[in-house]
Write an enzyme that holds these catalytic residues in place. Structure first.
Site, mmCIF file in Angstrom:
data_model
loop_
_atom_site.group_PDB
_atom_site.id
_atom_site.type_symbol
_atom_site.label_atom_id
_atom_site.label_comp_id
_atom_site.label_asym_id
_atom_site.label_seq_id
_atom_site.Cartn_x
_atom_site.Cartn_y
_atom_site.Cartn_z
ATOM 1 N N CYS A 195 -2.297 11.733 10.119
ATOM 2 C CA CYS A 195 -1.569 12.512 9.263
ATOM 3 C C CYS A 195 -1.744 14.030 9.496
ATOM 4 O O CYS A 195 -0.823 14.865 9.713
ATOM 5 C CB CYS A 195 -1.615 12.087 7.849
ATOM 6 S SG CYS A 195 -3.094 11.824 7.357
ATOM 7 N N GLY A 245 -3.784 10.370 1.078
ATOM 8 C CA GLY A 245 -4.281 10.086 2.367
ATOM 9 C C GLY A 245 -5.300 9.266 2.565
ATOM 10 O O GLY A 245 -5.373 8.721 3.819
ATOM 11 N N ASN A 295 2.131 13.773 3.516
ATOM 12 C CA ASN A 295 1.244 12.981 4.584
ATOM 13 C C ASN A 295 1.611 11.466 4.448
ATOM 14 O O ASN A 295 1.294 10.658 5.423
ATOM 15 C CB ASN A 295 -0.204 13.069 4.168
ATOM 16 C CG ASN A 295 -0.483 12.860 2.677
ATOM 17 O OD1 ASN A 295 0.186 13.461 1.851
ATOM 18 N ND2 ASN A 295 -1.272 11.663 2.306
ATOM 19 N N GLN A 319 -6.407 18.077 2.359
ATOM 20 C CA GLN A 319 -5.909 17.002 2.352
ATOM 21 C C GLN A 319 -5.776 16.316 1.101
ATOM 22 O O GLN A 319 -6.827 16.106 0.197
ATOM 23 C CB GLN A 319 -6.683 15.809 3.378
ATOM 24 C CG GLN A 319 -6.369 16.646 4.677
ATOM 25 C CD GLN A 319 -7.140 15.813 5.961
ATOM 26 O OE1 GLN A 319 -7.818 16.502 6.632
ATOM 27 N NE2 GLN A 319 -7.002 14.436 5.648
ATOM 28 N N LYS A 358 -10.577 13.285 15.296
ATOM 29 C CA LYS A 358 -9.335 12.881 15.454
ATOM 30 C C LYS A 358 -8.496 14.206 15.724
ATOM 31 O O LYS A 358 -7.445 13.768 16.510
ATOM 32 C CB LYS A 358 -8.647 12.084 14.074
ATOM 33 C CG LYS A 358 -9.288 10.711 14.084
ATOM 34 C CD LYS A 358 -8.781 10.183 12.641
ATOM 35 C CE LYS A 358 -9.793 9.282 12.165
ATOM 36 N NZ LYS A 358 -9.422 8.866 10.674
ATOM 37 N N ARG A 373 -5.359 4.492 18.521
ATOM 38 C CA ARG A 373 -5.121 5.742 19.029
ATOM 39 C C ARG A 373 -5.497 6.274 20.187
ATOM 40 O O ARG A 373 -4.919 6.989 21.141
ATOM 41 C CB ARG A 373 -5.240 6.864 17.854
ATOM 42 C CG ARG A 373 -4.594 6.769 16.589
ATOM 43 C CD ARG A 373 -4.549 7.690 15.444
ATOM 44 N NE ARG A 373 -4.086 7.171 14.504
ATOM 45 C CZ ARG A 373 -4.432 7.540 13.063
ATOM 46 N NH1 ARG A 373 -5.646 8.312 12.949
ATOM 47 N NH2 ARG A 373 -4.167 7.231 12.067
ATOM 48 N N HIS A 428 -0.537 17.277 2.671
ATOM 49 C CA HIS A 428 -1.711 17.760 3.266
ATOM 50 C C HIS A 428 -1.165 19.457 3.569
ATOM 51 O O HIS A 428 -0.193 19.552 4.176
ATOM 52 C CB HIS A 428 -2.011 17.321 4.657
ATOM 53 C CG HIS A 428 -2.560 15.793 4.226
ATOM 54 N ND1 HIS A 428 -2.856 15.385 3.136
ATOM 55 C CD2 HIS A 428 -3.001 14.968 5.343
ATOM 56 C CE1 HIS A 428 -3.394 14.042 3.338
ATOM 57 N NE2 HIS A 428 -3.658 13.972 4.552
ATOM 58 N N GLY A 440 0.810 -1.365 -0.025
ATOM 59 C CA GLY A 440 0.160 -0.031 0.016
ATOM 60 C C GLY A 440 0.863 1.392 0.197
ATOM 61 O O GLY A 440 2.081 1.394 -0.321
HETATM 62 N N1 LIG Z 1 -2.006 7.460 3.548
HETATM 63 C C1 LIG Z 1 -1.900 8.341 4.549
HETATM 64 O O1 LIG Z 1 -1.737 9.637 4.346
HETATM 65 C C2 LIG Z 1 -1.926 7.925 5.722
HETATM 66 C C3 LIG Z 1 -1.564 8.506 6.585
HETATM 67 C C4 LIG Z 1 -1.541 8.312 8.298
HETATM 68 C C5 LIG Z 1 -2.182 6.845 8.435
HETATM 69 N N2 LIG Z 1 -2.513 6.228 7.468
HETATM 70 C C6 LIG Z 1 -3.016 4.840 7.626
HETATM 71 O O2 LIG Z 1 -2.409 3.744 7.315
HETATM 72 C C7 LIG Z 1 -3.114 2.664 6.946
HETATM 73 C C8 LIG Z 1 -2.670 2.430 5.552
HETATM 74 O O3 LIG Z 1 -3.088 3.218 4.747
HETATM 75 P P1 LIG Z 1 -2.604 3.413 2.980
HETATM 76 O O4 LIG Z 1 -2.833 4.573 2.576
HETATM 77 O O5 LIG Z 1 -1.310 2.766 2.949
HETATM 78 O O6 LIG Z 1 -3.844 2.263 2.425
HETATM 79 P P2 LIG Z 1 -3.686 1.579 1.061
HETATM 80 O O7 LIG Z 1 -2.749 2.137 0.019
HETATM 81 O O8 LIG Z 1 -4.774 1.145 0.724
HETATM 82 O O9 LIG Z 1 -2.816 -0.076 1.567
HETATM 83 C C9 LIG Z 1 -3.412 -0.837 2.353
HETATM 84 C C10 LIG Z 1 -2.470 -2.140 2.537
HETATM 85 O O10 LIG Z 1 -3.028 -3.086 3.514
HETATM 86 C C11 LIG Z 1 -2.959 -4.262 2.798
HETATM 87 N N3 LIG Z 1 -4.189 -5.066 3.175
HETATM 88 C C12 LIG Z 1 -5.450 -4.733 2.999
HETATM 89 N N4 LIG Z 1 -6.498 -5.711 3.200
HETATM 90 C C13 LIG Z 1 -5.678 -6.631 3.654
HETATM 91 C C14 LIG Z 1 -5.901 -8.013 4.336
HETATM 92 N N5 LIG Z 1 -7.183 -8.312 4.298
HETATM 93 N N6 LIG Z 1 -4.658 -8.725 4.909
HETATM 94 C C15 LIG Z 1 -3.454 -8.269 4.636
HETATM 95 N N7 LIG Z 1 -3.408 -6.958 4.088
HETATM 96 C C16 LIG Z 1 -4.228 -6.320 3.543
HETATM 97 C C17 LIG Z 1 -2.981 -4.118 1.229
HETATM 98 O O11 LIG Z 1 -2.551 -5.241 0.539
HETATM 99 P P3 LIG Z 1 -3.071 -5.417 -0.848
HETATM 100 O O12 LIG Z 1 -2.240 -4.746 -1.768
HETATM 101 O O13 LIG Z 1 -2.472 -7.021 -1.019
HETATM 102 O O14 LIG Z 1 -4.679 -5.625 -0.695
HETATM 103 C C18 LIG Z 1 -2.123 -2.774 1.365
HETATM 104 O O15 LIG Z 1 -0.804 -3.344 1.430
HETATM 105 C C19 LIG Z 1 -4.377 3.088 7.258
HETATM 106 O O16 LIG Z 1 -4.832 2.515 8.485
HETATM 107 C C20 LIG Z 1 -4.631 4.458 6.992
HETATM 108 O O17 LIG Z 1 -5.594 5.041 7.636
HETATM 109 C C21 LIG Z 1 -2.340 6.502 6.087
#
Ligand SMILES: NC(=O)c1ccc[n+]([C@@H]2O[C@H](COP(=O)([O-])OP(=O)(O)OC[C@H]3O[C@@H](n4cnc5c(N)ncnc54)[C@H](OP(=O)(O)O)[C@@H]3O)[C@@H](O)[C@H]2O)c1
Length: 330
Positions: A125, A156, A310, A152, A209, A96, A237, A10
């Site tokens: 973030c 994100g 972010n 944002q 949050k 959190r 962001h 991800g």
């Molecule tokens: N993006 C931001 O700016 C940000 C900032 C702070 C916090 N976060 C938090 O960080 C976390 C990840 O966000 P992201 O933006 O990286 O999301 P993302 O791009 O959608 O990636 C999600 C990841 O989780 C994996 N996943 C989903 N379902 C799964 C399952 N059933 N078993 C195992 N792995 C699974 C996906 O694997 P596959 O590819 O195999 O589906 C992918 O590697 C979230 O909790 C988000 O709220 C994000």
């Protein structure tokens, strides 16, 4: 030391890999884990191809520190189990606000890491970049109230929403019908005043949050009211923040404090282009502060503009910094 990343395919997971790659941290083994959909795919790390394992088959005792970047549901289902064998640093919102779980920004409250039960939570973030700026100001002039509006980026929300911005932009320019899957309205050439789900009082969870996490990280006495908006920006962001202190402040001193804020840099030239935009913050570890002004409507308040990547300080970078703090104690 061995590390693992759950959600390695991800947005946040990939950034965590990049940061570890660039860092001086000695990584003996890195285990990459995602859903069964990604199992078998390979990602390069320090000249080695690492095969992604599926979460169901992964053995959590293989790594000393495990970064979780796979959302709240995965954190809920797997983190406690994992924490019996590894230290979990979780990016999701799931832990959190739980009382015994430290919620840590490495430059702001690293002392919270002194006591933990193998689970550490990484803040939202938008909260992250704001508290970096609030903390040194609060130490000098007690902050009473914060009014923040966010702008944002789509990254994100995850990888799929980010792709939606690209697809919609292309479709829009080609006069094709736009379809929205990840957002409630078109995001290309638009903005959406809604991030995460609605609460009964009309605020969204993202807005709450920012309020609740700021209280937990810095001081329960700080009041924060937020409006969170998704904008058609890829990464980075931005926040317009009005900060009201308990007492009168010295403006030159405020600038001095912000200029020395750990993890931050002031770029504020008061001329065309003399401020930072999200495109310029993308890929940077620094959080940028611009447009510092006295609030002309309130002698105890200031206005600032804060921009940060972010996916880096807002997520992956802070988790790696937390890991570095923990490693000193292991
Ligand atoms: N993006 C931001 O700016 C940000 C900032 C702070 C916090 N976060 C938090 O960080 C976390 C990840 O966000 P992201 O933006 O990286 O999301 P993302 O791009 O959608 O990636 C999600 C990841 O989780 C994996 N996943 C989903 N379902 C799964 C399952 N059933 N078993 C195992 N792995 C699974 C996906 O694997 P596959 O590819 O195999 O589906 C992918 O590697 C979230 O909790 C988000 O709220 C994000």
């Amino acid at each position: 030391m061995n590390f693992a990343i759950i959600g390695a395919s991800g947005n946040v997971g990939r950034k965590t890999i990049e940061i570890l790659e660039k860092s001086k941290i000695k990584v003996d083994s890195l285990f990459l884990v995602a859903s069964s959909k990604s199992a078998g795919k390979k990602i390069k790390f320090r000249n080695k191809e690492i095969e992604i394992e599926s979460l169901e088959n992964y053995d959590f005792s293989k790594a000393k520190i495990t970064f979780f970047a796979a959302g709240s549901q995965i954190a809920k289902n797997w983190a406690q189990r994992a924490a019996k064998n590894t230290i979990v640093i979780d990016n999701s919102s799931y832990f959190r606000m739980q009382k015994d779980i430290p919620l840590v920004v490495s430059e702001v409250n690293p002392e919270a890491l002194n006591k933990h039960n193998n689970i550490i939570s990484n803040p939202n973030c938008s909260t992250m970049q704001m508290v970096l700026v609030l903390k040194p100001l609060h130490d000098e002039y007690k902050i009473k109230r914060v009014v923040v509006s966010t702008y944002q980026a789509v990254s994100g929300a995850g990888k799929a929403p980010m792709d939606e911005l690209f697809d919609q932009t292309k479709d829009f320019l080609e006069n094709k019908k736009i379809s929205s899957k990840n957002f409630t309205k078109p995001i290309a050439f638009n903005l959406i005043p809604h991030i995460d789900t609605f609460e009964k009082d009309g605020y969204t969870k993202e807005e709450l949050k920012m309020t609740n996490e700021t209280k937990k990280i810095i001081d329960n006495e700080i009041d924060v009211t937020a409006t969170c908006v998704r904008v058609p920006v890829r990464t980075g962001h931005s926040e317009s923040i009005n900060i009201e202190f308990d007492n009168l402040y010295d403006f030159e001193n405020v600038i001095r404090i912000l200029s020395n804020a750990p993890g931050c840099k002031v770029i504020d030239e008061r001329k065309d282009g003399g401020y930072i935009t999200p495109l310029e913050a993308e890929g940077e570890y620094t959080t940028y502060i611009s447009r510092i002004r006295k609030d002309n409507s309130n002698v105890k308040a200031i206005n600032i503009w804060v921009v940060s990547d972010n996916l880096l300080k807002g997520a992956a970078l802070n988790t790696v910094q937390i890991a570095e703090h923990l490693m000193k104690k292991l």
